[in-house]
Design a protein around this motif. Structure first.
Motif, PDB file in Angstrom:
ATOM      1  N   MET A   1       0.852  -1.168   0.000  1.00 58.15           N
ATOM      2  CA  MET A   1       0.000   0.000   0.000  1.00 58.15           C
ATOM      3  C   MET A   1       0.902   1.237   0.000  1.00 58.15           C
ATOM      4  O   MET A   1       1.821   1.342   0.793  1.00 58.15           O
ATOM      5  CB  MET A   1      -0.897  -0.030   1.239  1.00 58.15           C
ATOM      6  CG  MET A   1      -1.987   0.997   1.200  1.00 58.15           C
ATOM      7  SD  MET A   1      -3.155   0.932   2.591  1.00 58.15           S
ATOM      8  CE  MET A   1      -3.751  -0.724   2.548  1.00 58.15           C
ATOM      9  N   PRO A   2       0.655   2.211  -0.882  1.00 57.32           N
ATOM     10  CA  PRO A   2       1.494   3.406  -0.973  1.00 57.32           C
ATOM     11  C   PRO A   2       1.375   4.307   0.253  1.00 57.32           C
ATOM     12  O   PRO A   2       0.355   4.336   0.930  1.00 57.32           O
ATOM     13  CB  PRO A   2       0.968   4.128  -2.210  1.00 57.32           C
ATOM     14  CG  PRO A   2       0.120   3.160  -2.933  1.00 57.32           C
ATOM     15  CD  PRO A   2      -0.339   2.156  -1.939  1.00 57.32           C
ATOM     16  N   LEU A   3       2.433   5.049   0.491  1.00 55.30           N
ATOM     17  CA  LEU A   3       2.479   6.032   1.570  1.00 55.30           C
ATOM     18  C   LEU A   3       2.220   7.405   0.960  1.00 55.30           C
ATOM     19  O   LEU A   3       2.827   7.775  -0.042  1.00 55.30           O
ATOM     20  CB  LEU A   3       3.855   5.999   2.235  1.00 55.30           C
ATOM     21  CG  LEU A   3       4.075   6.837   3.473  1.00 55.30           C
ATOM     22  CD1 LEU A   3       3.208   6.330   4.620  1.00 55.30           C
ATOM     23  CD2 LEU A   3       5.532   6.781   3.894  1.00 55.30           C
ATOM     24  N   TYR A   4       1.288   8.156   1.551  1.00 59.17           N
ATOM     25  CA  TYR A   4       0.928   9.475   1.041  1.00 59.17           C
ATOM     26  C   TYR A   4       1.246  10.548   2.062  1.00 59.17           C
ATOM     27  O   TYR A   4       1.154  10.324   3.274  1.00 59.17           O
ATOM     28  CB  TYR A   4      -0.575   9.547   0.718  1.00 59.17           C
ATOM     29  CG  TYR A   4      -0.937   8.806  -0.535  1.00 59.17           C
ATOM     30  CD1 TYR A   4      -0.932   9.452  -1.773  1.00 59.17           C
ATOM     31  CD2 TYR A   4      -1.273   7.463  -0.491  1.00 59.17           C
ATOM     32  CE1 TYR A   4      -1.256   8.764  -2.926  1.00 59.17           C
ATOM     33  CE2 TYR A   4      -1.599   6.765  -1.641  1.00 59.17           C
ATOM     34  CZ  TYR A   4      -1.587   7.424  -2.860  1.00 59.17           C
ATOM     35  OH  TYR A   4      -1.907   6.751  -4.000  1.00 59.17           O
ATOM     36  N   ALA A  17      -2.576   4.500   2.011  1.00 55.69           N
ATOM     37  CA  ALA A  17      -3.897   4.464   1.381  1.00 55.69           C
ATOM     38  C   ALA A  17      -3.778   3.705   0.063  1.00 55.69           C
ATOM     39  O   ALA A  17      -2.712   3.652  -0.546  1.00 55.69           O
ATOM     40  CB  ALA A  17      -4.412   5.875   1.138  1.00 55.69           C
ATOM     41  N   GLU A  18      -4.878   3.122  -0.349  1.00 52.39           N
ATOM     42  CA  GLU A  18      -4.888   2.364  -1.607  1.00 52.39           C
ATOM     43  C   GLU A  18      -4.563   3.244  -2.806  1.00 52.39           C
ATOM     44  O   GLU A  18      -3.872   2.833  -3.727  1.00 52.39           O
ATOM     45  CB  GLU A  18      -6.247   1.691  -1.819  1.00 52.39           C
ATOM     46  CG  GLU A  18      -6.534   0.560  -0.858  1.00 52.39           C
ATOM     47  CD  GLU A  18      -5.609  -0.634  -1.057  1.00 52.39           C
ATOM     48  OE1 GLU A  18      -5.147  -0.872  -2.193  1.00 52.39           O
ATOM     49  OE2 GLU A  18      -5.345  -1.327  -0.060  1.00 52.39           O
ATOM     50  N   ASP A  19      -5.100   4.481  -2.800  1.00 47.01           N
ATOM     51  CA  ASP A  19      -4.885   5.401  -3.915  1.00 47.01           C
ATOM     52  C   ASP A  19      -5.160   6.825  -3.439  1.00 47.01           C
ATOM     53  O   ASP A  19      -5.488   7.052  -2.268  1.00 47.01           O
ATOM     54  CB  ASP A  19      -5.759   5.034  -5.123  1.00 47.01           C
ATOM     55  CG  ASP A  19      -7.241   4.948  -4.789  1.00 47.01           C
ATOM     56  OD1 ASP A  19      -7.700   5.627  -3.842  1.00 47.01           O
ATOM     57  OD2 ASP A  19      -7.944   4.191  -5.473  1.00 47.01           O
ATOM     58  N   THR A  20      -5.021   7.771  -4.349  1.00 49.35           N
ATOM     59  CA  THR A  20      -5.221   9.181  -4.016  1.00 49.35           C
ATOM     60  C   THR A  20      -6.629   9.462  -3.501  1.00 49.35           C
ATOM     61  O   THR A  20      -6.819  10.218  -2.547  1.00 49.35           O
ATOM     62  CB  THR A  20      -4.939  10.056  -5.259  1.00 49.35           C
ATOM     63  OG1 THR A  20      -3.611   9.746  -5.721  1.00 49.35           O
ATOM     64  CG2 THR A  20      -5.002  11.522  -4.941  1.00 49.35           C
ATOM     65  N   ALA A  25     -10.285  10.752   1.040  1.00 49.86           N
ATOM     66  CA  ALA A  25     -11.424  10.355   1.871  1.00 49.86           C
ATOM     67  C   ALA A  25     -11.053  10.372   3.353  1.00 49.86           C
ATOM     68  O   ALA A  25     -11.868  10.779   4.192  1.00 49.86           O
ATOM     69  CB  ALA A  25     -11.922   8.972   1.459  1.00 49.86           C
ATOM     70  N   VAL A  26      -9.837   9.946   3.685  1.00 46.13           N
ATOM     71  CA  VAL A  26      -9.389   9.967   5.087  1.00 46.13           C
ATOM     72  C   VAL A  26      -9.365  11.404   5.599  1.00 46.13           C
ATOM     73  O   VAL A  26      -9.830  11.688   6.705  1.00 46.13           O
ATOM     74  CB  VAL A  26      -7.997   9.308   5.233  1.00 46.13           C
ATOM     75  CG1 VAL A  26      -7.425   9.553   6.616  1.00 46.13           C
ATOM     76  CG2 VAL A  26      -8.080   7.819   4.943  1.00 46.13           C
ATOM     77  N   VAL A  27      -8.834  12.318   4.794  1.00 43.48           N
ATOM     78  CA  VAL A  27      -8.774  13.720   5.197  1.00 43.48           C
ATOM     79  C   VAL A  27     -10.183  14.285   5.360  1.00 43.48           C
ATOM     80  O   VAL A  27     -10.483  14.966   6.335  1.00 43.48           O
ATOM     81  CB  VAL A  27      -7.958  14.551   4.180  1.00 43.48           C
ATOM     82  CG1 VAL A  27      -8.001  16.035   4.541  1.00 43.48           C
ATOM     83  CG2 VAL A  27      -6.519  14.064   4.124  1.00 43.48           C
ATOM     84  N   ALA A  28     -11.052  13.991   4.408  1.00 45.23           N
ATOM     85  CA  ALA A  28     -12.428  14.504   4.463  1.00 45.23           C
ATOM     86  C   ALA A  28     -13.157  14.007   5.702  1.00 45.23           C
ATOM     87  O   ALA A  28     -13.931  14.748   6.314  1.00 45.23           O
ATOM     88  CB  ALA A  28     -13.191  14.091   3.201  1.00 45.23           C
ATOM     89  N   ILE A  40       0.695  14.102  -2.140  1.00 49.62           N
ATOM     90  CA  ILE A  40       1.668  13.421  -2.989  1.00 49.62           C
ATOM     91  C   ILE A  40       1.886  11.990  -2.514  1.00 49.62           C
ATOM     92  O   ILE A  40       1.769  11.694  -1.324  1.00 49.62           O
ATOM     93  CB  ILE A  40       3.022  14.159  -3.040  1.00 49.62           C
ATOM     94  CG1 ILE A  40       3.640  14.294  -1.644  1.00 49.62           C
ATOM     95  CG2 ILE A  40       2.894  15.500  -3.698  1.00 49.62           C
ATOM     96  CD1 ILE A  40       5.058  14.806  -1.656  1.00 49.62           C
ATOM     97  N   LYS A  41       2.160  11.142  -3.450  1.00 46.78           N
ATOM     98  CA  LYS A  41       2.526   9.755  -3.152  1.00 46.78           C
ATOM     99  C   LYS A  41       4.027   9.737  -2.899  1.00 46.78           C
ATOM    100  O   LYS A  41       4.809  10.235  -3.710  1.00 46.78           O
ATOM    101  CB  LYS A  41       2.163   8.867  -4.340  1.00 46.78           C
ATOM    102  CG  LYS A  41       2.460   7.415  -4.124  1.00 46.78           C
ATOM    103  CD  LYS A  41       2.007   6.624  -5.348  1.00 46.78           C
ATOM    104  CE  LYS A  41       2.473   5.201  -5.252  1.00 46.78           C
ATOM    105  NZ  LYS A  41       2.125   4.461  -6.482  1.00 46.78           N
ATOM    106  N   ARG A  42       4.421   9.233  -1.745  1.00 48.53           N
ATOM    107  CA  ARG A  42       5.835   9.183  -1.388  1.00 48.53           C
ATOM    108  C   ARG A  42       6.539   8.141  -2.240  1.00 48.53           C
ATOM    109  O   ARG A  42       5.973   7.081  -2.534  1.00 48.53           O
ATOM    110  CB  ARG A  42       6.014   8.856   0.095  1.00 48.53           C
ATOM    111  CG  ARG A  42       5.378   9.854   1.049  1.00 48.53           C
ATOM    112  CD  ARG A  42       5.938  11.234   0.944  1.00 48.53           C
ATOM    113  NE  ARG A  42       7.367  11.214   1.214  1.00 48.53           N
ATOM    114  CZ  ARG A  42       8.180  12.239   1.022  1.00 48.53           C
ATOM    115  NH1 ARG A  42       7.718  13.367   0.560  1.00 48.53           N
ATOM    116  NH2 ARG A  42       9.450  12.147   1.286  1.00 48.53           N
TER     117      ARG A  42
END
Length: 109
Positions: A1-4, A17-20, A25-28, A40-42
């Motif tokens: 799973m990517p790190l954002y 998170a799975e994707d952007t 959605a987590v932030v919202a 950004i995707k790390r």
């Protein structure tokens, strides 16, 4: 799973998170009133915070983080008192002491 890395006006969040869209959605959900300024995707699965960028260096025997945490404990969480104690302990100026104390408060001393 990517790190954002997600930045809003009040926060910088690091999350897997799975994707952007999932990161948004987590932030919202967590901060519904905050606008995303940067997302950004790390490039790697690691997040590093430079102590030098925070103004914390490891000169001498004592680790500034340990000293800052000890000052916070002695001051019972009183930031201003902890900063004064840190200045006295380390012989640093107000700005260096503030950075050390505040960065350790954020880390959950």
């Amino acid at each position: 799973m990517p790190l954002y890395e997600v930045e809003t006006r009040g926060h910088i969040m690091i999350m897997w998170a799975e994707d952007t869209d999932a990161a948004r959605a987590v932030v919202a959900e967590s901060y519904p009133n905050e606008e995303i300024l940067r997302l950004i995707k790390r490039p790697r699965d690691t997040w590093v915070i430079s102590k030098a960028a925070l103004g914390i260096t490891t000169k001498g025997k004592l680790d500034p983080c340990t000293t800052a945490r000890e000052c916070l404990a002695k001051a019972e969480g009183d930031k201003v008192h902890a900063i004064r104690l840190f200045m006295h302990e380390k012989g640093v100026d107000l700005d260096q002491a503030r950075k050390a104390i505040e960065s350790n408060m954020v880390m959950g001393w």
